[in-house]
Design a protein around this motif. Sequence first.
Motif, PDB file in Angstrom:
ATOM      1  N   GLY A   8      -2.298  -4.577  -1.225  1.00 35.38           N
ATOM      2  CA  GLY A   8      -3.208  -4.013  -0.348  1.00 35.38           C
ATOM      3  C   GLY A   8      -3.875  -5.366   0.611  1.00 35.38           C
ATOM      4  O   GLY A   8      -3.541  -6.405   0.519  1.00 35.38           O
ATOM      5  N   LEU A  19       3.061  -1.334   0.554  1.00 31.37           N
ATOM      6  CA  LEU A  19       2.540  -2.269  -1.825  1.00 31.37           C
ATOM      7  C   LEU A  19       3.913  -2.007  -1.645  1.00 31.37           C
ATOM      8  O   LEU A  19       4.818  -1.530  -1.624  1.00 31.37           O
ATOM      9  CB  LEU A  19       1.505  -0.890  -1.815  1.00 31.37           C
ATOM     10  CG  LEU A  19       0.053  -0.803  -0.907  1.00 31.37           C
ATOM     11  CD1 LEU A  19      -0.453   0.300  -2.501  1.00 31.37           C
ATOM     12  CD2 LEU A  19      -0.352  -2.058  -0.735  1.00 31.37           C
ATOM     13  N   THR A 115      -4.563  -1.816  -6.783  1.00 33.07           N
ATOM     14  CA  THR A 115      -4.418  -3.196  -5.920  1.00 33.07           C
ATOM     15  C   THR A 115      -5.218  -2.738  -4.616  1.00 33.07           C
ATOM     16  O   THR A 115      -5.117  -1.751  -4.547  1.00 33.07           O
ATOM     17  CB  THR A 115      -3.384  -3.887  -5.188  1.00 33.07           C
ATOM     18  OG1 THR A 115      -3.363  -5.144  -4.052  1.00 33.07           O
ATOM     19  CG2 THR A 115      -2.126  -2.769  -4.219  1.00 33.07           C
TER      20      THR A 115
END
Length: 121
Positions: A8, A19, A115
Amino acid sequence: VQLQASGGGLVQAGGSLRLSCAAYGSIYRINHMGWYRQAPGKQRELVATITSGGDTNYAGSVKGRFTISRDSAKNTGYLGMNSLNSEDTAVYYCKADVSVGSPDYFRREYWGQGTQVTVSS
């Protein structure tokens, strides 16, 4: 078993991020995996899922922009995100249905820690 999500960050509108979700522990097999997100003040929502056979499913809001994939040899899942916009800003979580242990195993779902993805306009 632990899931570790990463990748992230802060990106401008129109940009891209990828990701990753790595699973660690006594893993016999990762069955299906999924990505979810939760924006401030909103409920957690499904983004995309992928089965052990590679079948994928996407939320309508990300279809055509996001791509979920997995590397079974590395026990890792991915979410490629393109054409990001401000509505994609959220904490992204991965979830995996895992068969744990060998030779006898049990199945259980695990969540990663999340994240943050922030898209600036």
